[in-house]
Design a protein around this motif. Structure first.
Motif, PDB file in Angstrom:
ATOM      1  N   GLY A 178       0.830  -1.203   0.000  1.00  0.00           N
ATOM      2  CA  GLY A 178       0.000   0.000   0.000  1.00  0.00           C
ATOM      3  C   GLY A 178       0.863   1.251   0.000  1.00  0.00           C
ATOM      4  N   ILE A 179       1.920   1.243   0.822  1.00  0.00           N
ATOM      5  CA  ILE A 179       2.850   2.378   0.850  1.00  0.00           C
ATOM      6  C   ILE A 179       3.545   2.524  -0.499  1.00  0.00           C
ATOM      7  CG2 ILE A 179       4.916   3.314   1.954  1.00  0.00           C
ATOM      8  CD1 ILE A 179       4.120   1.730   4.475  1.00  0.00           C
ATOM      9  N   CYS A 180       4.031   1.416  -1.062  1.00  0.00           N
ATOM     10  CA  CYS A 180       4.715   1.440  -2.365  1.00  0.00           C
ATOM     11  C   CYS A 180       3.814   2.016  -3.452  1.00  0.00           C
ATOM     12  CB  CYS A 180       5.125   0.024  -2.774  1.00  0.00           C
ATOM     13  SG  CYS A 180       6.444  -0.688  -1.820  1.00  0.00           S
ATOM     14  N   SER A 181       2.594   1.535  -3.504  1.00  0.00           N
ATOM     15  CA  SER A 181       1.681   1.915  -4.586  1.00  0.00           C
ATOM     16  C   SER A 181       1.239   3.365  -4.473  1.00  0.00           C
ATOM     17  CB  SER A 181       0.464   0.986  -4.582  1.00  0.00           C
ATOM     18  OG  SER A 181       0.854  -0.359  -4.716  1.00  0.00           O
ATOM     19  N   LEU A 182       0.936   3.804  -3.260  1.00  0.00           N
ATOM     20  CA  LEU A 182       0.519   5.193  -3.069  1.00  0.00           C
ATOM     21  C   LEU A 182       1.647   6.158  -3.417  1.00  0.00           C
ATOM     22  CD1 LEU A 182      -1.447   4.694   0.261  1.00  0.00           C
ATOM     23  CD2 LEU A 182      -2.434   5.505  -1.886  1.00  0.00           C
ATOM     24  N   MET A 183       2.859   5.865  -2.930  1.00  0.00           N
ATOM     25  CA  MET A 183       4.001   6.711  -3.274  1.00  0.00           C
ATOM     26  C   MET A 183       4.339   6.599  -4.757  1.00  0.00           C
ATOM     27  SD  MET A 183       4.627   8.222  -0.476  1.00  0.00           S
ATOM     28  CE  MET A 183       6.220   9.013  -0.709  1.00  0.00           C
ATOM     29  N   GLY A 184       4.131   5.410  -5.323  1.00  0.00           N
ATOM     30  CA  GLY A 184       4.396   5.201  -6.745  1.00  0.00           C
ATOM     31  C   GLY A 184       3.515   6.046  -7.638  1.00  0.00           C
ATOM     32  N   SER A 185       2.263   6.256  -7.234  1.00  0.00           N
ATOM     33  CA  SER A 185       1.360   7.078  -8.046  1.00  0.00           C
ATOM     34  C   SER A 185       1.849   8.525  -8.096  1.00  0.00           C
ATOM     35  CB  SER A 185      -0.061   7.012  -7.482  1.00  0.00           C
ATOM     36  OG  SER A 185      -0.140   7.616  -6.194  1.00  0.00           O
ATOM     37  N   LEU A 186       2.385   9.020  -6.971  1.00  0.00           N
ATOM     38  CA  LEU A 186       2.950  10.373  -6.963  1.00  0.00           C
ATOM     39  C   LEU A 186       4.263  10.426  -7.735  1.00  0.00           C
ATOM     40  CD1 LEU A 186       2.299  11.407  -3.236  1.00  0.00           C
ATOM     41  CD2 LEU A 186       0.878  11.840  -5.252  1.00  0.00           C
ATOM     42  N   THR A 187       5.001   9.299  -7.721  1.00  0.00           N
ATOM     43  CA  THR A 187       6.245   9.225  -8.500  1.00  0.00           C
ATOM     44  C   THR A 187       5.971   9.424  -9.984  1.00  0.00           C
ATOM     45  OG1 THR A 187       7.247   7.698  -6.908  1.00  0.00           O
ATOM     46  CG2 THR A 187       8.212   7.774  -9.104  1.00  0.00           C
ATOM     47  N   VAL A 188       4.947   8.739 -10.486  1.00  0.00           N
ATOM     48  CA  VAL A 188       4.660   8.778 -11.927  1.00  0.00           C
ATOM     49  C   VAL A 188       4.255  10.176 -12.384  1.00  0.00           C
ATOM     50  CG1 VAL A 188       3.076   7.962 -13.707  1.00  0.00           C
ATOM     51  CG2 VAL A 188       4.102   6.332 -12.119  1.00  0.00           C
ATOM     52  N   VAL A 189       3.357  10.833 -11.636  1.00  0.00           N
ATOM     53  CA  VAL A 189       2.933  12.168 -12.080  1.00  0.00           C
ATOM     54  C   VAL A 189       4.090  13.163 -11.969  1.00  0.00           C
ATOM     55  CG1 VAL A 189       0.501  11.771 -11.555  1.00  0.00           C
ATOM     56  CG2 VAL A 189       1.983  12.687  -9.769  1.00  0.00           C
ATOM     57  N   SER A 190       4.976  12.990 -10.987  1.00  0.00           N
ATOM     58  CA  SER A 190       6.136  13.880 -10.869  1.00  0.00           C
ATOM     59  C   SER A 190       7.114  13.645 -12.009  1.00  0.00           C
ATOM     60  CB  SER A 190       6.844  13.654  -9.528  1.00  0.00           C
ATOM     61  OG  SER A 190       5.986  13.926  -8.444  1.00  0.00           O
ATOM     62  N   ILE A 191       7.350  12.371 -12.333  1.00  0.00           N
ATOM     63  CA  ILE A 191       8.260  12.047 -13.433  1.00  0.00           C
ATOM     64  C   ILE A 191       7.701  12.545 -14.758  1.00  0.00           C
ATOM     65  CG2 ILE A 191       9.080  10.090 -14.811  1.00  0.00           C
ATOM     66  CD1 ILE A 191       9.734   8.656 -12.242  1.00  0.00           C
ATOM     67  N   THR A 218      12.444  17.002  -6.747  1.00  0.00           N
ATOM     68  CA  THR A 218      12.618  16.617  -5.340  1.00  0.00           C
ATOM     69  C   THR A 218      11.552  15.621  -4.906  1.00  0.00           C
ATOM     70  OG1 THR A 218      13.556  18.797  -4.855  1.00  0.00           O
ATOM     71  CG2 THR A 218      12.785  17.495  -2.986  1.00  0.00           C
ATOM     72  N   VAL A 219      10.309  15.895  -5.276  1.00  0.00           N
ATOM     73  CA  VAL A 219       9.209  14.985  -4.928  1.00  0.00           C
ATOM     74  C   VAL A 219       9.438  13.610  -5.540  1.00  0.00           C
ATOM     75  CG1 VAL A 219       6.740  14.524  -5.255  1.00  0.00           C
ATOM     76  CG2 VAL A 219       7.507  16.816  -4.608  1.00  0.00           C
ATOM     77  N   ALA A 220       9.863  13.572  -6.798  1.00  0.00           N
ATOM     78  CA  ALA A 220      10.107  12.290  -7.466  1.00  0.00           C
ATOM     79  C   ALA A 220      11.207  11.506  -6.756  1.00  0.00           C
ATOM     80  CB  ALA A 220      10.491  12.526  -8.931  1.00  0.00           C
ATOM     81  N   ALA A 221      12.290  12.188  -6.363  1.00  0.00           N
ATOM     82  CA  ALA A 221      13.404  11.507  -5.686  1.00  0.00           C
ATOM     83  C   ALA A 221      12.951  10.917  -4.352  1.00  0.00           C
ATOM     84  CB  ALA A 221      14.562  12.479  -5.469  1.00  0.00           C
ATOM     85  N   ILE A 222      12.196  11.693  -3.562  1.00  0.00           N
ATOM     86  CA  ILE A 222      11.714  11.213  -2.261  1.00  0.00           C
ATOM     87  C   ILE A 222      10.777  10.023  -2.437  1.00  0.00           C
ATOM     88  CG2 ILE A 222      10.313  11.816  -0.241  1.00  0.00           C
ATOM     89  CD1 ILE A 222      11.374  14.700  -0.548  1.00  0.00           C
ATOM     90  N   CYS A 223       9.873  10.136  -3.406  1.00  0.00           N
ATOM     91  CA  CYS A 223       8.890   9.063  -3.628  1.00  0.00           C
ATOM     92  C   CYS A 223       9.557   7.778  -4.128  1.00  0.00           C
ATOM     93  CB  CYS A 223       7.831   9.524  -4.628  1.00  0.00           C
ATOM     94  SG  CYS A 223       6.720  10.794  -3.984  1.00  0.00           S
ATOM     95  N   VAL A 224      10.544   7.914  -5.019  1.00  0.00           N
ATOM     96  CA  VAL A 224      11.235   6.731  -5.548  1.00  0.00           C
ATOM     97  C   VAL A 224      11.984   6.006  -4.437  1.00  0.00           C
ATOM     98  CG1 VAL A 224      13.167   5.996  -6.989  1.00  0.00           C
ATOM     99  CG2 VAL A 224      11.436   7.510  -7.933  1.00  0.00           C
ATOM    100  N   ILE A 225      12.679   6.759  -3.586  1.00  0.00           N
ATOM    101  CA  ILE A 225      13.428   6.137  -2.486  1.00  0.00           C
ATOM    102  C   ILE A 225      12.481   5.418  -1.531  1.00  0.00           C
ATOM    103  CG2 ILE A 225      14.849   6.623  -0.462  1.00  0.00           C
ATOM    104  CD1 ILE A 225      16.105   8.930  -2.079  1.00  0.00           C
TER     105      ILE A 225
END
Length: 353
Positions: A178-191, A218-225
């Motif tokens: 759940g954590i991976c997927s939620l952060m992943g959705s923000l990763t994609v829109v940032s990328i 910055t958001v993408a880097a935090i979300c990916v990590i």
């Protein structure tokens, strides 16, 4: 007449799936070769770093990820993200021929189902409307609907990390994923925002001077990590055959929701097209789950055995290789070893606890 943006995104997404699917096989063959001549990676070995096949797989994966990154610039996430399932098909087919991991009959049905769903999505995918500047993307990111999504996402992530992870993280797979997927959705829109900024900059419209560009970076880097950290925890705790399909379903679903809200992917489409895309998406998810559920699992190494490998090129099962195995135990109460003559061409000895 040149290709449309959607066509470019489609080609890049399919190429990405082919590269990523192939990379899994190359890396696995490299790991097997390295494990046959040294310490396996699963028990802390790093001999795979000297194996050219493993590096070929790593380079192939990087190329695939770059293609996937660029695909988001040209096509909506509704089109690009579900096509990631094609990498699973490529991996399964190559594993069948190169690693002798047989595809079951239901696995073939799963592959066909994924392809059928992908075709439906491609046919009904919306056209990409590329923003003309990072400031326009920032306007989309600060609209009330997307801010509500971001607020809800971060609230759920914090609840999962602070409350649910200490109590249920080791027993419930949905916590980590759940954590991976939620952060992943923000990763994609940032990328996607970063990719559009880079594309505009290369076209002569500099976007690097805007602070919004660096904010998205910055958001993408935090979300990916964060995403990789909790994905590793999930893989270390639960069976990969369960993690992969569940993560794919959750990540793809949340990514599409985030993209639809922020970039308004479905704006201007009729109800019939949207319903067709949803049906195609569900079809792809179903095929992915079927394919994963029917894949053969590798048997774990036997416990309490001493095994001599006659051939050092790969790790094989007893049915595929000439092995000499001594097992503790026997007819006596205290246990015994049965002596077996050594072969003349003995090359490698591997001890397994």
């Amino acid at each position: 007449m040149g290709l449309s943006d959607n066509s470019k995104g489609l080609i890049l997404a399919m190429a990405s799936s082919a590269f990523i699917g192939s990379s899994f096989i190359l890396k696995k063959k490299g790991l097997k070769r390295a494990g046959a001549s040294g310490t396996r990676a699963g028990v802390g070995g790093y001999t795979y770093l000297l194996e050219p096949l493993w590096w070929a797989g790593m380079i192939t994966m990087i190329v695939g990820e770059v293609a996937n990154f660029v695909a988001y610039v040209y096509a909506p996430a509704v089109l690009v993200t579900p096509l990631g399932a094609l990498s699973i098909i490529v991996s399964a087919c190559l594993a069948h021929f190169m690693l002798k991991e047989r595809i079951q009959k239901m696995g073939i049905v799963g592959c066909i189902t994924c392809i059928a769903g992908s075709v439906v999505i491609v046919i009904h995918a919306p056209q990409e409307h590329t923003p003309s500047s990072v400031q326009e993307i920032w306007t989309l990111a600060t609209q009330p609907a997307f801010l509500i999504y971001v607020g809800a996402t971060l609230s759920i992530v914090l609840a999962l990390i602070l409350h649910f992870e200490p109590r249920y993280g080791q027993t419930n797979i949905l916590v980590y994923l759940g954590i991976c997927s939620l952060m992943g959705s923000l990763t994609v829109v940032s990328i996607k925002a970063i990719g559009i900024a880079i594309k505009l900059t290369l076209d002569g419209i500099n976007q690097m001077a805007y602070p919004q560009t660096w904010f998205f970076l910055t958001v993408a880097a935090i979300c990916v990590i964060s995403q990789l950290n909790y994905l590793n925890k999930a893989l270390d705790t639960f069976n990969a055959a369960i993690v992969s399909p569940v993560y794919y379903v959750m990540f793809t679903t949340l990514t599409i929701i985030a993209s639809v809200i922020m970039f308004k992917d479905w704006s201007g489409q009729n109800v019939s097209s949207i319903a067709s895309e949803i049906c195609g998406f569900i079809t792809v998810l179903s095929g992915t789950i079927i394919l994963h559920a029917t894949r053969e699992q590798e048997p774990p190494p036997p416990v309490g055995t001493v095994t001599w490998y006659v051939s050092g090129d790969s790790m094989k099962s007893p049915e595929d290789e000439h092995l000499i195995t001594l097992r503790s135990g026997g007819q006596s109460q205290n246990g015994s070893f049965r002596a077996i003559p050594f072969p003349d061409d003995l090359q490698t000895i591997q001890l397994m606890d």
